[in-house]
Scaffold this motif. Sequence first.
Motif, short mmCIF file in Angstrom:
data_model
loop_
_atom_site.label_atom_id
_atom_site.label_comp_id
_atom_site.label_asym_id
_atom_site.label_seq_id
_atom_site.Cartn_x
_atom_site.Cartn_y
_atom_site.Cartn_z
N SER A 1 3.11 3.28 10.49
CA SER A 1 3.88 2.08 10.88
C SER A 1 4.50 1.32 9.72
CB SER A 1 2.99 1.13 11.70
OG SER A 1 1.95 0.62 10.90
N ARG A 2 3.92 1.45 8.53
CA ARG A 2 4.40 0.66 7.38
C ARG A 2 4.37 1.46 6.09
NH1 ARG A 2 0.71 -4.19 6.69
NH2 ARG A 2 -0.87 -2.65 7.20
N GLY A 3 4.98 0.91 5.05
CA GLY A 3 4.86 1.45 3.70
C GLY A 3 5.26 2.90 3.57
N ILE A 4 4.43 3.67 2.86
CA ILE A 4 4.71 5.08 2.63
C ILE A 4 4.78 5.84 3.95
CG2 ILE A 4 3.73 7.21 1.65
CD1 ILE A 4 2.69 5.48 -0.70
N GLY A 5 3.88 5.53 4.87
CA GLY A 5 3.87 6.20 6.18
C GLY A 5 5.18 6.03 6.93
N ARG A 6 5.70 4.82 6.91
CA ARG A 6 6.98 4.56 7.59
C ARG A 6 8.10 5.37 6.95
NH1 ARG A 6 9.45 -1.45 8.54
NH2 ARG A 6 8.00 -1.30 10.29
N ALA A 7 8.15 5.36 5.61
CA ALA A 7 9.20 6.11 4.90
C ALA A 7 9.13 7.60 5.23
CB ALA A 7 9.07 5.88 3.40
N ILE A 8 7.90 8.13 5.34
CA ILE A 8 7.72 9.55 5.67
C ILE A 8 8.22 9.84 7.09
CG2 ILE A 8 5.98 11.35 6.11
CD1 ILE A 8 4.31 10.05 3.80
N CYS A 9 7.87 8.97 8.03
CA CYS A 9 8.34 9.14 9.42
C CYS A 9 9.86 9.22 9.47
CB CYS A 9 7.87 7.98 10.29
SG CYS A 9 6.11 7.97 10.66
N ILE A 10 10.51 8.28 8.80
CA ILE A 10 11.98 8.20 8.83
C ILE A 10 12.61 9.45 8.22
CG2 ILE A 10 13.96 6.92 7.87
CD1 ILE A 10 12.17 4.34 8.21
N ALA B 1 -0.15 12.74 -4.69
CA ALA B 1 -0.97 11.68 -5.28
C ALA B 1 -0.06 10.61 -5.88
CB ALA B 1 -1.90 12.26 -6.33
N PRO B 2 0.31 9.61 -5.06
CA PRO B 2 1.19 8.55 -5.57
C PRO B 2 0.46 7.65 -6.57
CG PRO B 2 1.17 8.62 -3.15
CD PRO B 2 0.03 9.44 -3.63
N GLY B 3 1.24 7.11 -7.50
CA GLY B 3 0.74 6.08 -8.40
C GLY B 3 1.05 4.71 -7.80
N PHE B 4 1.59 3.81 -8.59
CA PHE B 4 1.94 2.48 -8.09
C PHE B 4 3.27 2.56 -7.33
CE2 PHE B 4 -0.73 1.47 -11.81
CZ PHE B 4 -1.65 0.64 -11.20
N ILE B 5 3.21 2.31 -6.04
CA ILE B 5 4.40 2.38 -5.18
C ILE B 5 4.62 1.01 -4.55
CG2 ILE B 5 5.47 3.58 -3.21
CD1 ILE B 5 4.78 5.51 -5.53
N GLU B 6 5.87 0.60 -4.46
CA GLU B 6 6.19 -0.72 -3.86
C GLU B 6 5.90 -0.70 -2.36
OE1 GLU B 6 10.31 -1.43 -4.61
OE2 GLU B 6 10.04 -1.61 -6.77
N THR B 7 4.78 -1.28 -1.95
CA THR B 7 4.43 -1.40 -0.53
C THR B 7 3.64 -2.69 -0.35
OG1 THR B 7 2.28 -0.30 -0.78
CG2 THR B 7 4.15 1.14 -0.27
N ASP B 8 3.28 -2.98 0.91
CA ASP B 8 2.42 -4.14 1.20
C ASP B 8 1.11 -4.05 0.41
OD1 ASP B 8 4.35 -4.82 2.96
OD2 ASP B 8 3.23 -4.34 4.78
N MET B 9 0.61 -2.81 0.27
CA MET B 9 -0.68 -2.60 -0.38
C MET B 9 -0.66 -3.02 -1.85
SD MET B 9 -2.90 0.90 -0.03
CE MET B 9 -3.72 1.07 1.53
N THR B 10 0.52 -2.94 -2.48
CA THR B 10 0.60 -3.28 -3.92
C THR B 10 1.31 -4.60 -4.17
OG1 THR B 10 2.68 -2.03 -4.13
CG2 THR B 10 0.64 -0.84 -4.64
N ALA C 1 8.63 3.92 -1.80
CA ALA C 1 8.04 4.71 -0.71
C ALA C 1 8.93 5.90 -0.35
CB ALA C 1 7.82 3.82 0.52
N GLU C 2 10.25 5.70 -0.44
CA GLU C 2 11.21 6.77 -0.11
C GLU C 2 11.07 7.96 -1.06
OE1 GLU C 2 12.22 3.19 1.75
OE2 GLU C 2 12.04 3.52 -0.41
N GLU C 3 10.67 7.69 -2.30
CA GLU C 3 10.51 8.78 -3.27
C GLU C 3 9.30 9.65 -2.90
OE1 GLU C 3 12.39 7.11 -7.38
OE2 GLU C 3 10.63 6.05 -6.68
N VAL C 4 8.25 9.01 -2.43
CA VAL C 4 7.08 9.77 -1.96
C VAL C 4 7.47 10.56 -0.71
CG1 VAL C 4 4.69 9.63 -1.18
CG2 VAL C 4 5.51 8.01 -2.91
N ALA C 5 8.23 9.93 0.17
CA ALA C 5 8.65 10.58 1.41
C ALA C 5 9.51 11.81 1.13
CB ALA C 5 9.41 9.59 2.30
#
Length: 246
Positions: free
Chosen positions: A13-22, A186-195, A215-219
């Motif tokens: 729903s958010r962050g890296i997961g959302r970017a992956i879904c899209i 294995a992501p490092g520091f990614i711009e999300t709510d978590m960070t 997040a898009e780069e991880v996706a």
Amino acid sequence: MEAKKYALVTGGSRGIGRAICIKLAAELNYPVLINYQSNADAAEETKALIVAQGGEAELIPFDVSNRTETYAQLTLWKEQHPGAVIEVIVNNAGVTRDGLFMWMEADDWGNVLHTSLNGFYHVTKFLIEDLIRQRYGRIINVASVSGMKGTAGQTNYSAAKAGLIGATKALAQEVAKRKVTVNAVAPGFIETDMTSALDEKELSKIIPVNRFGKAEEVADLVCFLASKKAAYITGEVININGGIYS
């Protein structure tokens, strides 16, 4: 008629997961199952973003750490979609309960391990037989730099993600003959709510590329591993961390 193939993203729903879904919907044309635990509004928002791009998405709420709930929801989904197959599984759901180990409560230890590690087990165990039977599948586990090198104040999270990395390597060997690949990112520091609470300016000094990732780069990396192009990559952990190494 060929069975319809889906991708499932836990914690989508958010962050890296959302970017992956899209990205999975836009680039690989998968109808995406967006799993979430409690934030229905954010999940609906992710779905709307996919549909706006001409993609397909469904919401599938369950707590990955709860085996009964996970199996019930996935069983229901299969009943409602006869013949369909979830051939891409992205185990992204995770939580943090940071603190020094000396003061870490049992719940903070348990919740983090149950979500990342047991969540991987519950979701993948339910679905893997279908992948083996159809002789094709992609399993991608979202680990962390913490699981690779350990992070002070995150003994629980580091343990959970390191466990996920070990599981990735072992399972990959079991299912490779069936053309099912199992990899981790294995992501490092990614711009999300978590960070968002971290001091990005200060932390960027320890990152060779001098910034947080997106997040898009991880996706993008997950999309590559989920594609036909990555057929000869399995049991691998790919760091996406801007050059941070222990």
